[in-house]
Each structure stands twice: as structure tokens, then as C-alpha cells.
Design a protein around this motif. Structure first.
Motif, PDB file in Angstrom:
ATOM      1  N   LEU A  26       0.784  -1.232   0.000  1.00 13.92           N
ATOM      2  CA  LEU A  26       0.000   0.000   0.000  1.00 13.92           C
ATOM      3  C   LEU A  26       0.822   1.292   0.000  1.00 13.92           C
ATOM      4  CD1 LEU A  26      -3.048  -0.883   2.297  1.00 13.92           C
ATOM      5  CD2 LEU A  26      -3.077  -0.406  -0.166  1.00 13.92           C
ATOM      6  N   PRO A  27       1.855   1.433   0.840  1.00 14.42           N
ATOM      7  CA  PRO A  27       2.574   2.710   0.851  1.00 14.42           C
ATOM      8  C   PRO A  27       3.181   3.088  -0.495  1.00 14.42           C
ATOM      9  CG  PRO A  27       3.112   1.431   2.818  1.00 14.42           C
ATOM     10  CD  PRO A  27       2.339   0.524   1.908  1.00 14.42           C
ATOM     11  N   LEU A  28       3.641   2.114  -1.265  1.00 15.52           N
ATOM     12  CA  LEU A  28       4.214   2.400  -2.575  1.00 15.52           C
ATOM     13  C   LEU A  28       3.170   2.340  -3.690  1.00 15.52           C
ATOM     14  CD1 LEU A  28       7.579   0.417  -2.299  1.00 15.52           C
ATOM     15  CD2 LEU A  28       7.274   2.892  -2.231  1.00 15.52           C
ATOM     16  N   LEU A  29       2.147   1.532  -3.494  1.00 15.59           N
ATOM     17  CA  LEU A  29       1.114   1.376  -4.517  1.00 15.59           C
ATOM     18  C   LEU A  29       0.277   2.635  -4.668  1.00 15.59           C
ATOM     19  CD1 LEU A  29      -0.238  -0.665  -6.472  1.00 15.59           C
ATOM     20  CD2 LEU A  29      -1.706  -1.352  -4.559  1.00 15.59           C
ATOM     21  N   GLY A  30      -0.070   3.259  -3.545  1.00 17.09           N
ATOM     22  CA  GLY A  30      -0.855   4.493  -3.588  1.00 17.09           C
ATOM     23  C   GLY A  30      -2.301   4.255  -3.973  1.00 17.09           C
ATOM     24  N   ASP A  31      -2.959   5.315  -4.383  1.00 15.56           N
ATOM     25  CA  ASP A  31      -4.385   5.288  -4.718  1.00 15.56           C
ATOM     26  C   ASP A  31      -4.564   4.687  -6.117  1.00 15.56           C
ATOM     27  OD1 ASP A  31      -7.090   5.672  -4.988  1.00 15.56           O
ATOM     28  OD2 ASP A  31      -6.973   7.862  -5.131  1.00 15.56           O
ATOM     29  N   ILE A  32      -5.280   3.579  -6.195  1.00 12.58           N
ATOM     30  CA  ILE A  32      -5.539   2.950  -7.502  1.00 12.58           C
ATOM     31  C   ILE A  32      -7.020   2.976  -7.841  1.00 12.58           C
ATOM     32  CG2 ILE A  32      -3.482   1.491  -7.355  1.00 12.58           C
ATOM     33  CD1 ILE A  32      -5.398  -0.865  -6.693  1.00 12.58           C
ATOM     34  N   SER A  33      -7.816   3.694  -7.084  1.00 14.03           N
ATOM     35  CA  SER A  33      -9.256   3.736  -7.339  1.00 14.03           C
ATOM     36  C   SER A  33      -9.521   4.306  -8.732  1.00 14.03           C
ATOM     37  CB  SER A  33      -9.963   4.581  -6.284  1.00 14.03           C
ATOM     38  OG  SER A  33      -9.452   5.891  -6.251  1.00 14.03           O
ATOM     39  N   GLY A  34     -10.423   3.646  -9.444  1.00  9.70           N
ATOM     40  CA  GLY A  34     -10.791   4.080 -10.781  1.00  9.70           C
ATOM     41  C   GLY A  34      -9.893   3.585 -11.889  1.00  9.70           C
TER      42      GLY A  34
END
Length: 277
Positions: free
Chosen positions: A45-53
Motif C-alpha cells: 500500500l505505501p508504494l502502490l498508492g491510490d488505484i481507485s478508478g
């Protein structure tokens, strides 16, 4: 020539039901808790970030725990795997979790042909995937073909130094480089009856073919395929007991070398973006 795909597919088909039934994958937690994520994705999560949409594809998705987790983070996900037994478990998990995911049966090298090129914002690949592929340059071209210009690759994988270590470690626990670090034409051939989860299941398809790929080979393959590397982080933990008897659990279901873990890069996270064409 032995078809490595047929051998490896038979092994995964044999093991997929046992993996889904094991406590390690925590399949029932997806049904019981709508906020539950796999430990692998939680680490990301910390590196992936926001993937919504985003429209994402998970290559070599196995039984889908990471794929469903990414869908829970708001991405429209497609999971790809060559094992029909794994995909059967993944589709069952998606129904249990209440998170719709499309799962497509395909060898990873054929994924762009099956799904169409240039349509994805995110290609995600998780732990223990690249070792099943003989040609990292061909993989990189598939990744680039799947992504739209500006789309992103996110991969966390076992470090090639870890894959090259003697396993089990020799008496005394010395870290010994036993296997190739660099990609070789010929595979490492294994014949092992167990699996990496706790299970009483017995398996009949136990021969597999695997390859290592050096970090420089992976980065260069992506650059040559039209990708721009945007991040590379090496980690001192791995999400399974990779060196049995020589690791300690350190939280979030991660494992770390007990003796001076700073000596060993356990995993890495690599991110790259497809450049405009």
C-alpha cells in the motif's frame, strides 16, 4: 523438448485447492470482513498508492487473493493465470468476497493477445511469479503492450539474490550462492512433493521448471520495451519463510533472516511507466 508450461501448470493445478483451503491464504476472511486485504497487498500500500478508478490486470494471479484485494481498493481488475484449477478457486473467492473480478485463462506471454493491447492503467505482478518464466525480455514486452501510454507496472518480487541461495542452507546457516543469479537458457528442474503452505494434501505432479532473472536484466528488459523505471526499492523481508529454520516472523506475515538480516535483500518493489509512443 519438455514443455515447461505443461509441467508447471500441472503442479499448480494440483496445489490450487490445497492453497485455497489453507489457513495461510485466509480465504474465509474475505467473506467475513469486507475490508480484508491480503497481507501482500497490505504491504504494498505505501508504494502502490491510490488505484481507485484504474483499470488493472494482475498477471499470474493464482487463486486471486491479491487480485480481489486490488479490486477492494477501487480498481477494476482482471486476473490472468494459466492454471484452470487456480482460476476456479479465484472465481469462487471473488463470489465469496462480493468483489467482481474477471479472470482469464492464459499463459502470461499470450496475455496481450487475449486481453487486447494498450487498455490498462496498471499491470500488477506479485511475489513468486517471474521465476516461472524463461525469458524476461519477452515478459517486459507483454507488460508494455498491455499498458496505455502513461500506464504503470507495479511488481514486488523475491530478490534474485534470495532465489540464488542454497536452500536449505548448509549446516551452520551460511548464506551460500548455489544457483544462477542471471537468466540461463536451461531451467532449474525441481522435484518436490510439498508446497509452501501448511497442508496434509499429497500431490502427484511434483516436477517444475524455474528460472532466475538478475535485477539488471529485469530493469534493462523494461527499458528496452519502452518503459521508464520510476522506482526500485529493496526490502529486508519476504512474505513466506523462504529459508526454513533461519527466519523469524516480523509482522504483517512477513519473514526476515534471523541472523543479521541486513546482509540479504529479501524482496524488491519495482515500478515503471510506459512512455508515450
Amino acid at each position: 523438448m519438455t514443455d515447461y508450461r505443461a509441467l508447471n501448470r500441472a503442479s499448480w493445478d494440483d496445489r490450487a485447492p490445497a492453497h485455497a483451503a489453507s489457513a495461510d491464504y485466509r480465504v474465509n476472511d474475505f467473506a467475513d470482513d469486507p475490508a480484508h486485504l491480503s497481507d501482500v497487498v497490505r504491504f504494498d500500500l505505501p508504494l502502490l498508492g491510490d488505484i481507485s478508478g484504474l483499470r488493472g490486470v494482475h498477471l499470474q494471479c493464482h487463486i486471486g487473493t491479491d487480485t480481489v484485494s486490488l479490486a477492494r481498493l477501487g480498481a477494476t481488475m482482471t486476473g490472468v493465470d494459466f492454471s484452470p484449477a487456480s482460476l476456479a478457486e479465484a472465481r469462487r473467492l471473488s463470489r465469496l468476497a462480493g468483489n467482481p473480478v474477471e479472470f482469464v485463462e492464459s499463459d502470461v506471454y499470450d496475455a496481450a493477445g487475449k486481453l487486447g493491447g494498450g487498455g490498462f492503467d496498471l499491470v500488477y505482478t506479485g511475489i513468486g511469479a517471474l521465476c516461472w518464466l524463461p525469458d524476461i525480455r519477452r515478459w517486459a514486452r507483454v507488460v508494455a503492450e498491455l499498458l496505455r501510454p502513461g500506464g504503470r507496472l507495479f511488481i514486488r518480487e523475491g530478490h534474485p539474490v534470495l532465489w540464488a541461495l542454497s536452500d536449505p542452507l548448509p549446516e551452520g546457516g551460511a548464506l551460500t550462492l548455489e544457483y544462477p543469479y542471471f537468466e540461463q537458457a536451461e531451467p532449474l528442474v525441481w522435484n518436490e512433493g510439498g508446497t509452501y503452505v501448511e497442508t496434509d494434501a499429497e500431490f502427484t505432479h511434483n516436477t517444475t521448471h524455474e528460472w532466475n532473472h538478475g535485477l539488471g536484466e529485469i530493469v534493462t528488459a523494461l527499458i528496452d520495451a519502452g518503459m521508464s523505471v520510476t522506482g526500485l526499492v529493496e526490502h529486508d523481508s519476504v512474505p513466506w519463510e523462504a529459508l526454513r529454520g533461519h527466519m523469524r516472523r516480523v509482522g504483517n506475515d512477513e519473514w526476515q533472516l534471523t541472523d543479521r538480516p541486513e546482509r540479504l535483500p529479501h524482496t524488491y518493489t519495482l515500478q515503471a511507466v510506459r512512455t508515450a509512443v
